[in-house]
Design a protein around this motif. Structure first.
Motif, PDB file in Angstrom:
ATOM      1  N   SER A   1       0.820  -1.199   0.000  1.00 19.02           N
ATOM      2  CA  SER A   1       0.000   0.000   0.000  1.00 19.02           C
ATOM      3  C   SER A   1       0.857   1.253   0.000  1.00 19.02           C
ATOM      4  CB  SER A   1      -0.930   0.012   1.225  1.00 19.02           C
ATOM      5  OG  SER A   1      -0.164  -0.051   2.421  1.00 19.02           O
ATOM      6  N   GLU A   2       2.046   1.181   0.716  1.00 21.81           N
ATOM      7  CA  GLU A   2       2.932   2.332   0.701  1.00 21.81           C
ATOM      8  C   GLU A   2       3.448   2.601  -0.704  1.00 21.81           C
ATOM      9  OE1 GLU A   2       5.974   1.532   3.499  1.00 21.81           O
ATOM     10  OE2 GLU A   2       4.688   1.773   5.256  1.00 21.81           O
TER      11      GLU A   2
ATOM     12  N   VAL B   1       0.666   4.213  -2.726  1.00 19.46           N
ATOM     13  CA  VAL B   1       0.516   5.635  -2.414  1.00 19.46           C
ATOM     14  C   VAL B   1       1.671   6.430  -2.990  1.00 19.46           C
ATOM     15  CG1 VAL B   1       0.406   7.303  -0.538  1.00 19.46           C
ATOM     16  CG2 VAL B   1      -0.812   5.148  -0.340  1.00 19.46           C
TER      17      VAL B   1
ATOM     18  N   TYR C   1      -7.645   5.247  -3.379  1.00 20.24           N
ATOM     19  CA  TYR C   1      -6.398   5.881  -2.957  1.00 20.24           C
ATOM     20  C   TYR C   1      -6.456   6.339  -1.502  1.00 20.24           C
ATOM     21  CZ  TYR C   1      -8.618  10.466  -3.732  1.00 20.24           C
ATOM     22  OH  TYR C   1      -9.435  11.553  -3.673  1.00 20.24           O
TER      23      TYR C   1
ATOM     24  N   ALA D   1      -5.958   3.137   0.483  1.00 20.05           N
ATOM     25  CA  ALA D   1      -4.543   2.763   0.450  1.00 20.05           C
ATOM     26  C   ALA D   1      -3.727   3.597   1.422  1.00 20.05           C
ATOM     27  CB  ALA D   1      -3.999   2.909  -0.968  1.00 20.05           C
ATOM     28  N   ALA D   2      -4.023   4.892   1.490  1.00 18.29           N
ATOM     29  CA  ALA D   2      -3.310   5.759   2.441  1.00 18.29           C
ATOM     30  C   ALA D   2      -3.609   5.350   3.875  1.00 18.29           C
ATOM     31  CB  ALA D   2      -3.707   7.215   2.197  1.00 18.29           C
TER      32      ALA D   2
ATOM     33  N   SER E   1      -1.692   2.191   4.768  1.00 13.69           N
ATOM     34  CA  SER E   1      -0.259   2.410   4.901  1.00 13.69           C
ATOM     35  C   SER E   1       0.123   3.005   6.252  1.00 13.69           C
ATOM     36  CB  SER E   1       0.231   3.331   3.782  1.00 13.69           C
ATOM     37  OG  SER E   1      -0.329   4.629   3.921  1.00 13.69           O
TER      38      SER E   1
ATOM     39  N   TRP F   1      -1.095   6.039   7.517  1.00 20.38           N
ATOM     40  CA  TRP F   1      -1.187   7.489   7.614  1.00 20.38           C
ATOM     41  C   TRP F   1      -2.233   7.880   8.653  1.00 20.38           C
ATOM     42  CZ3 TRP F   1      -0.981  10.168   2.167  1.00 20.38           C
ATOM     43  CH2 TRP F   1       0.256   9.880   1.571  1.00 20.38           C
TER      44      TRP F   1
END
Length: 353
Positions: free
Chosen positions: A2-3, A6, A206, A209-210, A213, A215
């Protein structure tokens, strides 16, 4: 993984944002009415910012009295033709006081436009914070913030403004007070728009995904959500500015907004309501300035909305004939293509038979 997703999407999002800005300006420039309105707004802002320079060129200021230019025998009507227009007083003088009308008009633009733009910025900031916090917080945070927003949406702006402005000491700067009152009361609708749009953006890949990861909520809001909120927020803000100008003028007209000797278009209208027959320019000048400003900002706001969302039809018809012709040509081309395709298909079928 995922990182990496992103990381790879970040430059793509930046490029998409840049190309989106170019498309926005291109669409806005194709709308002639919106372009003219933008020029008028830019000119008004320039006049407001250059008010000290313009009054220096004229050799006047907005607060000096000129009793020699007033006919006291006629109740304070300006002497001379057209309300005292001369080389020293470009738009004449104010009845009963003799203050220069041009100086008061350009300084009044500073107050009216300054209050409107500042109040709009305050509304947008509060609405963004509350709307994003409600959507990202969820649960009881969303419930509490949504109920508070509903309360502020239901509050009657004019009545609340009348009550608050009436109890605040006169020593407090009135333009600042009017800005705070409008901004702190009328942020509810933009908060609702931001909350609804944020809830929609939360479900996109998106953003997910962030989140996966690692965030935090603030980083997601700043890096992923705010770019997606730009279009609806800018559109609504462009509509709020003329509304806020009208509210400031109405409050000043009612005598609880900007107080003399500080010039404001609404305050000038208040003082001019008894002079419309003896000195009509005293009423027509601020009224005309308000009308042109509100109309230009409304047309520009509608053009911005159409440029940001070309699928939405313009409420004011600010599109150009060239745009409509392009749409017509595109439709005709599509129709011709479909017809030729159907004809070719029919011919092929007959040949095969």
């Amino acid at each position: 993984m995922s990182e990496a997703l992103v990381a790879t999407q970040a430059p793509e999002a930046s490029a998409s944002g840049a190309s989106g800005a170019r498309r926005f300006w291109r669409r806005l420039r194709t709308q002639r009415a919106a372009t003219v309105a933008a020029g008028i707004v830019a000119l008004l802002v320039l006049v407001a910012l250059a008010a000290p320079l313009l009054t220096t060129l004229e050799g006047q200021d907005p607060t000096t009295y000129h009793p020699s230019l007033i006919d006291s025998a006629r109740g304070g009507v300006p002497t001379g033709s057209l309300g005292g227009i001369s080389g020293r007083h470009w738009l004449g003088v104010e009845p009963q006081t003799g203050r220069d009308l041009f100086a008061r008009l350009v300084y009044g633009a500073r107050v009216s436009l300054g209050v409107a733009f500042s109040a709009t910025v305050l509304q947008v900031v509060i609405g963004l914070v509350v709307g994003v916090a409600a959507a990202l917080g969820g649960g009881w945070i969303d419930q509490v913030l949504s109920r508070i927003t509903d309360i502020f949406v239901a509050l009657p702006l004019m009545i609340m403004s009348l009550a608050l402005l009436a109890i605040v000491p006169q020593s407090f700067p009135r333009p600042v007070l009017v800005t705070l009152v409008i901004g702190l009361i009328s942020w509810g609708n933009i908060a609702k728009i931001v909350r609804a749009q944020t809830l929609t953006l939360k479900g996109l890949d998106y953003v997910a995904a962030a989140r996966l990861s690692g965030w935090g909520a603030w980083r997601i809001a700043r890096r992923e959500l705010l770019p997606g909120l730009a279009a609806p927020v800018i559109t609504y803000a462009s509509i709020l500015i003329p509304v806020n100008i009208s509210v400031e003028a109405a409050l000043s007209f009612l005598g609880i907004g900007v107080k003399p000797p500080t010039p404001s278009w609404g305050q000038m209208l208040t003082a001019a309501d008894v002079w419309y027959q003896a000195a009509p320019q005293y009423l027509l000048l601020p009224a005309g300035a308000l009308f042109v400003t509100v109309l230009a900002l409304t047309v520009l706001g509608d053009g911005v909305r159409t440029a940001l969302d070309p699928r939405a039809a313009s409420r004011l018809g600010v599109g150009t004939g060239r745009t409509r012709a392009a749409v017509t040509t595109s439709t005709a081309t599509s129709t011709a293509t479909s017809t030729s395709t159907a004809t070719a298909t029919a011919a092929a079928k007959e040949e095969s038979e």
